[in-house]
Design a protein around this motif. Sequence first.
Motif, PDB file in Angstrom:
ATOM      1  N   VAL A   9       2.416  12.657 -51.309  1.00  0.00           N
ATOM      2  CA  VAL A   9       3.763  12.431 -51.819  1.00  0.00           C
ATOM      3  C   VAL A   9       3.611  11.920 -53.255  1.00  0.00           C
ATOM      4  N   TYR A  10       4.327  12.550 -54.168  1.00  0.00           N
ATOM      5  CA  TYR A  10       4.244  12.200 -55.578  1.00  0.00           C
ATOM      6  C   TYR A  10       5.463  11.385 -55.980  1.00  0.00           C
ATOM      7  N   TYR A  11       5.200  10.284 -56.675  1.00  0.00           N
ATOM      8  CA  TYR A  11       6.247   9.355 -57.098  1.00  0.00           C
ATOM      9  C   TYR A  11       6.220   9.182 -58.613  1.00  0.00           C
ATOM     10  N   CYS A  12       7.395   9.000 -59.184  1.00  0.00           N
ATOM     11  CA  CYS A  12       7.451   8.568 -60.578  1.00  0.00           C
ATOM     12  C   CYS A  12       7.998   7.143 -60.624  1.00  0.00           C
ATOM     13  N   ALA A  13       7.685   6.460 -61.690  1.00  0.00           N
ATOM     14  CA  ALA A  13       8.126   5.084 -61.873  1.00  0.00           C
ATOM     15  C   ALA A  13       8.040   4.746 -63.355  1.00  0.00           C
ATOM     16  N   LEU A  14       8.621   3.642 -63.730  1.00  0.00           N
ATOM     17  CA  LEU A  14       8.622   3.259 -65.133  1.00  0.00           C
ATOM     18  C   LEU A  14       7.996   1.888 -65.326  1.00  0.00           C
ATOM     19  N   SER A  15       7.594   1.666 -66.551  1.00  0.00           N
ATOM     20  CA  SER A  15       6.928   0.407 -66.891  1.00  0.00           C
ATOM     21  C   SER A  15       7.243   0.042 -68.331  1.00  0.00           C
ATOM     22  N   THR A  16       7.127  -1.225 -68.639  1.00  0.00           N
ATOM     23  CA  THR A  16       7.246  -1.670 -70.027  1.00  0.00           C
ATOM     24  C   THR A  16       5.875  -1.935 -70.624  1.00  0.00           C
ATOM     25  N   ARG A  17       4.830  -1.651 -69.884  1.00  0.00           N
ATOM     26  CA  ARG A  17       3.467  -1.951 -70.305  1.00  0.00           C
ATOM     27  C   ARG A  17       2.660  -0.668 -70.441  1.00  0.00           C
ATOM     28  N   TRP A  18       1.980  -0.517 -71.565  1.00  0.00           N
ATOM     29  CA  TRP A  18       1.103   0.638 -71.796  1.00  0.00           C
ATOM     30  C   TRP A  18      -0.344   0.187 -71.630  1.00  0.00           C
ATOM     31  N   ARG A  19      -1.002   0.767 -70.631  1.00  0.00           N
ATOM     32  CA  ARG A  19      -2.418   0.466 -70.412  1.00  0.00           C
ATOM     33  C   ARG A  19      -3.148   1.754 -70.086  1.00  0.00           C
ATOM     34  N   LEU A  20      -4.386   1.857 -70.453  1.00  0.00           N
ATOM     35  CA  LEU A  20      -5.184   3.044 -70.149  1.00  0.00           C
ATOM     36  C   LEU A  20      -5.705   3.021 -68.715  1.00  0.00           C
ATOM     37  N   THR A  21      -5.536   1.925 -68.040  1.00  0.00           N
ATOM     38  CA  THR A  21      -5.863   1.845 -66.616  1.00  0.00           C
ATOM     39  C   THR A  21      -4.620   1.360 -65.890  1.00  0.00           C
ATOM     40  N   PRO A  22      -3.610   2.236 -65.781  1.00  0.00           N
ATOM     41  CA  PRO A  22      -2.340   1.822 -65.190  1.00  0.00           C
ATOM     42  C   PRO A  22      -2.494   1.333 -63.761  1.00  0.00           C
ATOM     43  N   SER A  23      -1.741   0.321 -63.443  1.00  0.00           N
ATOM     44  CA  SER A  23      -1.757  -0.253 -62.104  1.00  0.00           C
ATOM     45  C   SER A  23      -0.388  -0.073 -61.472  1.00  0.00           C
ATOM     46  N   VAL A  24      -0.383   0.159 -60.174  1.00  0.00           N
ATOM     47  CA  VAL A  24       0.877   0.272 -59.448  1.00  0.00           C
ATOM     48  C   VAL A  24       1.748  -0.957 -59.693  1.00  0.00           C
ATOM     49  N   GLU A  25       1.119  -2.098 -59.804  1.00  0.00           N
ATOM     50  CA  GLU A  25       1.859  -3.353 -59.965  1.00  0.00           C
ATOM     51  C   GLU A  25       2.624  -3.417 -61.289  1.00  0.00           C
ATOM     52  N   ASP A  26       2.236  -2.605 -62.270  1.00  0.00           N
ATOM     53  CA  ASP A  26       2.923  -2.609 -63.562  1.00  0.00           C
ATOM     54  C   ASP A  26       4.208  -1.795 -63.539  1.00  0.00           C
ATOM     55  N   PHE A  27       4.443  -1.023 -62.489  1.00  0.00           N
ATOM     56  CA  PHE A  27       5.543  -0.070 -62.457  1.00  0.00           C
ATOM     57  C   PHE A  27       6.616  -0.488 -61.465  1.00  0.00           C
ATOM     58  N   TYR A  28       7.839  -0.044 -61.738  1.00  0.00           N
ATOM     59  CA  TYR A  28       8.949  -0.367 -60.854  1.00  0.00           C
ATOM     60  C   TYR A  28       9.983   0.746 -60.906  1.00  0.00           C
ATOM     61  N   SER A  29      11.091   0.534 -60.205  1.00  0.00           N
ATOM     62  CA  SER A  29      12.147   1.542 -60.071  1.00  0.00           C
ATOM     63  C   SER A  29      11.582   2.848 -59.521  1.00  0.00           C
ATOM     64  N   TRP A  30      10.801   2.758 -58.481  1.00  0.00           N
ATOM     65  CA  TRP A  30      10.175   3.929 -57.877  1.00  0.00           C
ATOM     66  C   TRP A  30      11.225   4.861 -57.299  1.00  0.00           C
ATOM     67  N   GLY A  31      10.963   6.178 -57.469  1.00  0.00           N
ATOM     68  CA  GLY A  31      11.803   7.164 -56.814  1.00  0.00           C
ATOM     69  C   GLY A  31      11.430   7.281 -55.346  1.00  0.00           C
ATOM     70  N   GLN A  32      12.083   8.213 -54.648  1.00  0.00           N
ATOM     71  CA  GLN A  32      11.849   8.380 -53.214  1.00  0.00           C
ATOM     72  C   GLN A  32      10.632   9.251 -52.924  1.00  0.00           C
ATOM     73  N   GLY A  33      10.140   9.931 -53.960  1.00  0.00           N
ATOM     74  CA  GLY A  33       8.957  10.771 -53.799  1.00  0.00           C
ATOM     75  C   GLY A  33       9.285  12.208 -53.463  1.00  0.00           C
ATOM     76  N   THR A  34       8.345  13.090 -53.757  1.00  0.00           N
ATOM     77  CA  THR A  34       8.480  14.492 -53.408  1.00  0.00           C
ATOM     78  C   THR A  34       7.145  14.963 -52.827  1.00  0.00           C
ATOM     79  N   GLN A  35       7.218  15.665 -51.716  1.00  0.00           N
ATOM     80  CA  GLN A  35       6.004  16.056 -50.991  1.00  0.00           C
ATOM     81  C   GLN A  35       5.373  17.294 -51.635  1.00  0.00           C
ATOM     82  N   VAL A  36       4.074  17.200 -51.865  1.00  0.00           N
ATOM     83  CA  VAL A  36       3.289  18.337 -52.349  1.00  0.00           C
ATOM     84  C   VAL A  36       2.213  18.624 -51.311  1.00  0.00           C
ATOM     85  N   THR A  37       2.211  19.836 -50.794  1.00  0.00           N
ATOM     86  CA  THR A  37       1.231  20.225 -49.784  1.00  0.00           C
ATOM     87  C   THR A  37       0.495  21.470 -50.249  1.00  0.00           C
TER      88      THR A  37
END
Length: 124
Positions: free
Chosen positions: A93-121
Amino acid sequence: QVQLVESGGGLVQAGGSLRLSCVASRGTLNLYVMGWFRQAPGKERDFVAVINGDGGSAYYADSVKDRFTISRDNAKNTVYLEMNNLKSDDTAVYYCALSTRWRLTPSVEDFYSWGQGTQVTISS
């Protein structure tokens, strides 16, 4: 608060392509770093790709580098993930989210407002 909606997932054969979209249904995206993540069954949510606010910089997980391309159209409040040469390991399942922080090693914890996801099979 920005709300995100993903679309474009589906079932494709290995070697095929898909284009995912992430649209902000409320708010604007141009102020934010945008990221794509994915989660396979029984696994943690992993980073896939990230793009900065003006689209000038992007960074990818090693597993998708040279196959996936992240882009954005701020006028349409939309972020895309173009996926080529898909492999069975890309199934998730692929999710998009947004962040106010730019890092070259992005962490899930930096992101919020997650969408519901879309399934890729991906079928082999």
